[in-house]
Design a protein around this motif. Sequence first.
Motif, PDB file in Angstrom:
ATOM      1  N   GLN A  49       0.890  -1.160   0.000  1.00 41.26           N
ATOM      2  CA  GLN A  49       0.000   0.000   0.000  1.00 41.26           C
ATOM      3  C   GLN A  49       0.923   1.204   0.000  1.00 41.26           C
ATOM      4  O   GLN A  49       1.248   1.765   1.031  1.00 41.26           O
ATOM      5  CB  GLN A  49      -0.891  -0.037   1.246  1.00 41.26           C
ATOM      6  CG  GLN A  49      -1.979   0.971   1.279  1.00 41.26           C
ATOM      7  CD  GLN A  49      -3.126   0.622   0.356  1.00 41.26           C
ATOM      8  OE1 GLN A  49      -3.171  -0.434  -0.243  1.00 41.26           O
ATOM      9  NE2 GLN A  49      -4.062   1.528   0.220  1.00 41.26           N
ATOM     10  N   CYS A  73       5.315   8.097  -3.185  1.00 44.89           N
ATOM     11  CA  CYS A  73       4.386   6.969  -3.154  1.00 44.89           C
ATOM     12  C   CYS A  73       3.835   6.694  -1.757  1.00 44.89           C
ATOM     13  O   CYS A  73       3.769   5.552  -1.321  1.00 44.89           O
ATOM     14  CB  CYS A  73       5.117   5.743  -3.709  1.00 44.89           C
ATOM     15  SG  CYS A  73       4.035   4.594  -4.534  1.00 44.89           S
ATOM     16  N   PRO A  75       0.566   6.609   0.453  1.00 45.19           N
ATOM     17  CA  PRO A  75      -0.872   6.585   0.176  1.00 45.19           C
ATOM     18  C   PRO A  75      -1.661   7.699   0.868  1.00 45.19           C
ATOM     19  O   PRO A  75      -2.729   8.068   0.390  1.00 45.19           O
ATOM     20  CB  PRO A  75      -1.321   5.208   0.660  1.00 45.19           C
ATOM     21  CG  PRO A  75      -0.246   4.723   1.545  1.00 45.19           C
ATOM     22  CD  PRO A  75       1.017   5.406   1.123  1.00 45.19           C
ATOM     23  N   TRP A  82      -0.809   5.316  -6.413  1.00 43.77           N
ATOM     24  CA  TRP A  82      -1.043   4.005  -7.040  1.00 43.77           C
ATOM     25  C   TRP A  82      -0.474   3.966  -8.458  1.00 43.77           C
ATOM     26  O   TRP A  82       0.201   3.013  -8.845  1.00 43.77           O
ATOM     27  CB  TRP A  82      -2.518   3.648  -7.046  1.00 43.77           C
ATOM     28  CG  TRP A  82      -2.787   2.432  -7.885  1.00 43.77           C
ATOM     29  CD1 TRP A  82      -3.493   2.383  -9.049  1.00 43.77           C
ATOM     30  CD2 TRP A  82      -2.312   1.104  -7.665  1.00 43.77           C
ATOM     31  NE1 TRP A  82      -3.491   1.107  -9.550  1.00 43.77           N
ATOM     32  CE2 TRP A  82      -2.768   0.296  -8.722  1.00 43.77           C
ATOM     33  CE3 TRP A  82      -1.539   0.510  -6.676  1.00 43.77           C
ATOM     34  CZ2 TRP A  82      -2.488  -1.055  -8.818  1.00 43.77           C
ATOM     35  CZ3 TRP A  82      -1.256  -0.846  -6.769  1.00 43.77           C
ATOM     36  CH2 TRP A  82      -1.729  -1.613  -7.828  1.00 43.77           C
ATOM     37  N   ASP A  83      -0.713   4.991  -9.239  1.00 44.82           N
ATOM     38  CA  ASP A  83      -0.177   5.024 -10.598  1.00 44.82           C
ATOM     39  C   ASP A  83       1.346   5.044 -10.584  1.00 44.82           C
ATOM     40  O   ASP A  83       1.986   4.369 -11.389  1.00 44.82           O
ATOM     41  CB  ASP A  83      -0.702   6.245 -11.358  1.00 44.82           C
ATOM     42  CG  ASP A  83      -2.188   6.140 -11.642  1.00 44.82           C
ATOM     43  OD1 ASP A  83      -2.676   5.018 -11.873  1.00 44.82           O
ATOM     44  OD2 ASP A  83      -2.858   7.186 -11.636  1.00 44.82           O
ATOM     45  N   LYS A  85       3.342   3.869  -8.187  1.00 49.64           N
ATOM     46  CA  LYS A  85       3.810   2.542  -7.768  1.00 49.64           C
ATOM     47  C   LYS A  85       3.738   1.556  -8.921  1.00 49.64           C
ATOM     48  O   LYS A  85       4.691   0.832  -9.198  1.00 49.64           O
ATOM     49  CB  LYS A  85       2.993   2.010  -6.600  1.00 49.64           C
ATOM     50  CG  LYS A  85       3.389   0.589  -6.204  1.00 49.64           C
ATOM     51  CD  LYS A  85       2.383  -0.028  -5.273  1.00 49.64           C
ATOM     52  CE  LYS A  85       2.763  -1.426  -4.900  1.00 49.64           C
ATOM     53  NZ  LYS A  85       2.373  -2.417  -5.879  1.00 49.64           N
ATOM     54  N   ARG A  86       2.620   1.526  -9.600  1.00 51.13           N
ATOM     55  CA  ARG A  86       2.438   0.583 -10.703  1.00 51.13           C
ATOM     56  C   ARG A  86       3.467   0.830 -11.813  1.00 51.13           C
ATOM     57  O   ARG A  86       4.040  -0.104 -12.355  1.00 51.13           O
ATOM     58  CB  ARG A  86       1.025   0.693 -11.251  1.00 51.13           C
ATOM     59  CG  ARG A  86       0.708  -0.403 -12.268  1.00 51.13           C
ATOM     60  CD  ARG A  86      -0.676  -0.280 -12.823  1.00 51.13           C
ATOM     61  NE  ARG A  86      -0.749   0.978 -13.549  1.00 51.13           N
ATOM     62  CZ  ARG A  86      -1.813   1.769 -13.579  1.00 51.13           C
ATOM     63  NH1 ARG A  86      -2.894   1.433 -12.928  1.00 51.13           N
ATOM     64  NH2 ARG A  86      -1.808   2.883 -14.260  1.00 51.13           N
TER      65      ARG A  86
END
Length: 97
Positions: A49, A73, A75, A82-83, A85-86
Amino acid sequence: MFTFPIVAVRKVIDQGIADAAQNGGFRNPYYGTRPGEGEKSGVWLVGDQGVYLCSNGKLAEGARPLVVYSEQCHPDGHPDWWDYKRRHFGADDGIEF
């Protein structure tokens, strides 16, 4: 790229050293599937997370490790975490030693 405040990284390292001394060594980065491998001093880059660093010093029963989130990154502090991290870590959770 992930960046971390250096003062916070030093705190994570110091806490890991203290945890290892108090609790008998270092945690296994392979979730126990390869006993004896990787049980040495270090830090983990964790994608979960958000993305954060934590030490691998063994913890007391029920204790949680001290973590420091990447500046890009977190949260709770970065709306696009999230973007990010991905794109830079991948969509799956994981640990890099």
